[in-house]
Design a protein around this motif. Structure first.
Motif: not given
Length: 338
Positions: A271-277, A315-321, A326-338
Motif C-alpha cells: 500500500a503506497v501512501f502519499g498525502p493521506t495518513s 512524485e517523490n515516492i521511493d520506488l526502491s522501497g 515486494a521482495r520481502n513479501l514474496l520471500a515470506g518475510g516477517p509480518p509487518a511490525g515484527s
C-alpha cells in the motif's frame, strides 16, 4: 458455536469501497451474533451478500430510503418490509440527522448510529476501529480489527473471470481522487522495476470509473517495452474484481478501495501512501507492507490535498522501497511490525 443474540439485524452503509472494507471487522462481528443480516445501501453491498456476510442486500434508492430523513415520515411499503421484525439496526449514515435517528427507531427495536468523526483525523485512531464504534455501542464486542473477506467457490463466477496469463501482479495506480494517484512517470518506472524483479509475470492494471482519465493517458503513453507484459482490467464488477484479485501473486496499490479489498482477501499487498495518513488508513493485516512518502508536508489535511497543485509527495515516492517490500513479501518475510 455461534451464539445468536439478534434474530434480525439491518445494516445501513452507503460508503465508498475502502470505507466498506474498513467496516468489515464490525460487520463480521454482527454476522457472528445475528441469525439474519440484511443490508441497505449501494450496489457494493452485493459483494458482502456474495461473501455471506449479508443474507440479502437492498438498494437504498429502490426502497425510498430518503424518507427516513423527513420529519413527517410514515412507516410502510417496501422499507417497512425490509425492517420487519428487526431486533437491531446499525447505520453508518445519518449521524447529523435527529429525524433520521428517530424514524429509524420506529422500525427496529434497537438502533445504533455511527456518530464518530469521519473521515478520522490525527489522534482519532485507525479507520477500522473508528468504524467499529456503533457495533461496540450496541453491546457487541469487535475483537478482530483486521478486515477479512472470504469468497465462496463459484463455477458461475469462474466463467465470468477475465482471461489473464498466470501468474500475475495486480497494480492499481489510481484512487478515489487524482490527488492520491501515482503520477504516470512514477507508474511506468514502477512497472519496469516490477518487470525486472519478476520477469515472467503479467502486469494487470486495475482501472474503474475513477481512473477513466488516468487510463486514457496511460494507454496513450505506455512505453513500448511494457506493452507485451501489460493487461488492463477495466470496470470489472465488484465480485469479479474480488475473485480476480484472489489470483494475484502480489498487489501494489495506492490508498484506495481495491488496495483495501486485496488486503482483506489475504493477497500479499503493498500500500503506497502519499498525502493521506497510513496511521489512519493503511490496511492493518500482517501480509501488507506500507510504503509512505517522506516528503515534508505528507500526510496533509483533506483541504490541502484537494487544493495541492503539484502532489510532490507522490512524485517523490521511493520506488526502491516498493521493490524491497515486494521482495520481502514474496520471500515470506516477517509480518509487518515484527
Amino acid at each position: 458455536m455461534k451464539q445468536t443474540k439478534f434474530q434480525k439485524t439491518v445494516v445501513i452503509h452507503q460508503g465508498a469501497l475502502g470505507d466498506l472494507v474498513c467496516t468489515l471487522p464490525a460487520l463480521n462481528a454482527l454476522r457472528e451474533v445475528s441469525a439474519t443480516v440484511v443490508g441497505i445501501g449501494s450496489g457494493r453491498l452485493k459483494l458482502l451478500e456474495y461473501a455471506g456476510i449479508l443474507d440479502k442486500s437492498f438498494l437504498a434508492d429502490a426502497l425510498g430510503f430518503h424518507r427516513l430523513f423527513l420529519p413527517e415520515f410514515v412507516p410502510g411499503g417496501n422499507l417497512s418490509a425490509v425492517f420487519s421484525d428487526a431486533d437491531l439496526a446499525v447505520s453508518w449514515l445519518g449521524r447529523k440527522s435527529g429525524a433520521y435517528r428517530q424514524n429509524l427507531s420506529r422500525l427496529a427495536a434497537k438502533v445504533s448510529v455511527f456518530s464518530g468523526p469521519f473521515p478520522p483525523g490525527p489522534g482519532d485512531g485507525h479507520a477500522c476501529a473508528v468504524l467499529a464504534r456503533p457495533v461496540i455501542e450496541a453491546g457487541i464486542p469487535v475483537s478482530d480489527l483486521f478486515p477479512r473477506l472470504s469468497l465462496p467457490s463459484s463455477p458461475d463466477e469462474e466463467e465470468r473471470m477475465p482471461a489473464i496469463e498466470m501468474p500475475f501482479i495486480a497494480v492499481h495506480p489510481g484512487s478515489g481522487s487524482r490527488c492520491k494517484a501515482l503520477p504516470l512517470k512514477q507508474l511506468f518506472r514502477l512497472m519496469d522495476s516490477l518487470s525486472g524483479l519478476l520477469p515472467e509475470r503479467t502486469l494487470a492494471l486495475i482501472a474503474g470509473d475513477a481512473e477513466k482519465s488516468l487510463l486514457i493517458e496511460l494507454v496513450k503513453n505506455l512505453p513500448d517495452k511494457l506493452k507485451p507484459r501489460t493487461r488492463i482490467l477495466e470496470n470489472l464488477e465488484l465480485t469479479v474484481l474480488a475473485r480476480s484479485l484472489c489470483r494475484a501473486e502480489l498487489f501494489v496499490g495506492m490508498d484506495s478501495g481495491p488496495t483495501h479489498l486485496a488486503a482483506s482477501l489475504g493477497v500479499k499487498t503493498i500500500a503506497v501512501f502519499g498525502p493521506t495518513s497510513p496511521e489512519i488508513w493503511a490496511p492493518p493485516q500482517p501480509w501488507v507492507r506500507v510504503v509512505r512518502s517522506s516528503y515534508p508536508c505528507a500526510p496533509c489535511t483533506d483541504d490541502r490535498r484537494r487544493n495541492c497543485p503539484e502532489a510532490l509527495c507522490l512524485e517523490n515516492i521511493d520506488l526502491s522501497g516498493i521493490i524491497s517490500a515486494a521482495r520481502n513479501l514474496l520471500a515470506g518475510g516477517p509480518p509487518a511490525g515484527s
